[in-house]
Design a protein around this motif. Structure first.
Motif, mmCIF file in Angstrom:
data_model
loop_
_atom_site.group_PDB
_atom_site.id
_atom_site.type_symbol
_atom_site.label_atom_id
_atom_site.label_comp_id
_atom_site.label_asym_id
_atom_site.label_seq_id
_atom_site.Cartn_x
_atom_site.Cartn_y
_atom_site.Cartn_z
ATOM 1 N N TYR A 37 -8.057 1.307 6.468
ATOM 2 C CA TYR A 37 -9.279 0.781 5.847
ATOM 3 C C TYR A 37 -8.933 -0.286 4.804
ATOM 4 C CZ TYR A 37 -11.637 4.729 8.062
ATOM 5 O OH TYR A 37 -12.124 5.623 8.979
ATOM 6 N N TYR A 38 -7.879 -0.064 4.033
ATOM 7 C CA TYR A 38 -7.457 -1.070 3.063
ATOM 8 C C TYR A 38 -6.977 -2.337 3.771
ATOM 9 C CZ TYR A 38 -7.715 2.125 -0.919
ATOM 10 O OH TYR A 38 -8.169 2.969 -1.904
ATOM 11 N N ILE A 62 0.841 -1.205 0.000
ATOM 12 C CA ILE A 62 0.000 0.000 0.000
ATOM 13 C C ILE A 62 0.869 1.246 0.000
ATOM 14 C CG2 ILE A 62 -1.625 1.328 1.401
ATOM 15 C CD1 ILE A 62 -2.898 -1.302 2.255
ATOM 16 N N TYR A 100 -6.169 6.487 4.833
ATOM 17 C CA TYR A 100 -6.993 5.413 4.288
ATOM 18 C C TYR A 100 -6.311 4.048 4.396
ATOM 19 C CZ TYR A 100 -9.245 9.466 2.173
ATOM 20 O OH TYR A 100 -9.860 10.667 1.979
ATOM 21 N N LYS A 101 -5.089 4.022 4.887
ATOM 22 C CA LYS A 101 -4.322 2.784 4.916
ATOM 23 C C LYS A 101 -4.984 1.725 5.788
ATOM 24 C CE LYS A 101 0.383 1.128 5.764
ATOM 25 N NZ LYS A 101 1.752 1.543 6.165
#
Length: 358
Positions: A217-218, A205, A214-215
């Motif tokens: 969430y991924y 990522i 947003y990391k």
């Protein structure tokens, strides 16, 4: 004569019936006030009779109110706001010059370079839990960080439940080669090491240039893709048992489609077990999120979750020893959330158990 005798017999029968009814009313008057309870009312009654269930529910509700309504009340500081009311910093420079008489003079020039942030402030009226080493209010970050931790955990559990219900329902209903393929996939997923794979995914990522906020969430989305196998096995086992029941035979005789039988008759009967599984899984997901944040794979420092707040101070022995107000509150919130969801899960398991009589 026969008519009169019939009348007397009828009157005797009526008198006997009325006397019997009166006797029943006298001996069992409480039966008139009996009120039938629906299954939902019975479950709620059993649930709220358990003190631990009520305590867990209070914990969860309090945390949600604290995280979502707290910033509305305590709006003095935002999540990324820095208190810049620290001490003023100065620079000192020595200046030497020779006057017209040839005498040498030396003086010191003081220049104000700005103010430092109010870092590591003790709890006071402006900061009830003090500030961290970057000058951010701990209480405000605790509220906003709880939003990230709870929202990510709930989202992950719902996605895991969705995939588990879909694949477990298909495997349990159709059986045969479909069941075999899905179960072998579940076996492979259950053999995968979770944290090492997440570390690799986190590195990928970063290489893709995805924004830091947003990391997490991924990462949690990837975790759901490899974690639905347990729910699928639970749903499959329940459906294998339920599909042989009489109401399923009746649905088959009425010509219902497979989708309708699964969605309308099988899945609703599996929901009690799913609700218990989801409530217990929420505690595990919060620990997963906190662990990922602690390892530096979660939200960045500006958008900190509870685990990130602990990670920031983990390498500073001075803060660990002398500033419990910085790392203690997020740790307490994690403990309360996990305990609350586990208490509620245990209470739901007992309340939904059909063998429970109390």
């Amino acid at each position: 004569m026969e008519t009169e005798e019939l009348k007397k017999e009828n009157e005797t029968v009526l008198d006997t019936a009325s006397e019997h009814a009166a006797a029943v009313e006298e001996t069992e008057p409480h039966e008139k006030n009996v009120r039938l309870m629906s299954p939902t009312q019975m479950v709620l009654r059993r649930f709220f009779r358990s003190k631990l269930s009520v305590v867990g529910l209070v914990m969860i509700v309090s945390l949600f109110l604290f995280c979502w309504l707290g910033p509305v009340v305590y709006n003095q500081w935002g999540q990324g706001d820095v208190d810049e009311t620290g001490k003023v910093e100065y620079t000192y420079s020595e200046v030497t010059y020779v006057d017209e008489n040839g005498e040498t003079h030396t003086f010191y020039q003081v220049v104000e370079t700005g103010k430092t942030v109010n870092s590591l402030a003790k709890p006071d009226g402006d900061h009830p839990l003090g500030t961290d080493k970057t000058g951010k209010d701990v209480l405000a970050r605790l509220m906003y960080g709880g939003r990230v931790s709870l929202a990510v955990s709930f989202l992950a559990v719902f996605i895991i439940t969705f995939f588990g219900v879909v694949f477990g329902g298909i495997a349990g209903y159709f059986g045969g080669w479909v069941d075999t393929v899905i179960m072998r996939i579940c076996d492979v997923l259950m053999c995968l090491p979770g944290f090492p794979i997440l570390l690799i995914v986190g590195t990928l990522i970063d290489s893709f240039g995805i924004k830091g906020q947003y990391k997490i969430y991924y990462l949690m989305a990837f975790l759901t893709l490899i974690s639905w196998s347990g729910t699928a096995r639970l749903v499959r086992g329940q459906i294998l048992s339920l599909r042989e029941q009489e109401y399923m035979v009746a649905a088959e005789a009425m010509g219902y489609s497979a989708t309708r039988k699964i969605a309308k008759h099988l899945i609703p009967n599996v929901m009690p077990q799913l609700i218990v599984s989801m409530s217990l899984s929420l505690g595990s997901m919060i620990l997963y999120e906190a662990s990922l944040s602690y390892l530096g794979l979660g939200a960045p420092e500006k958008y900190a979750a509870w685990g990130t707040m602990i990670n920031i101070v983990a390498e500073d022995q001075n803060i660990l020893q002398n500033y419990f107000n910085i790392w203690g509150p997020p740790g307490i919130c994690i403990i309360l959330a996990v305990l609350g969801f586990n208490f509620v899960g245990d209470g739901l398991r007992d309340a939904l158990d059909p063998k429970m009589r109390r």
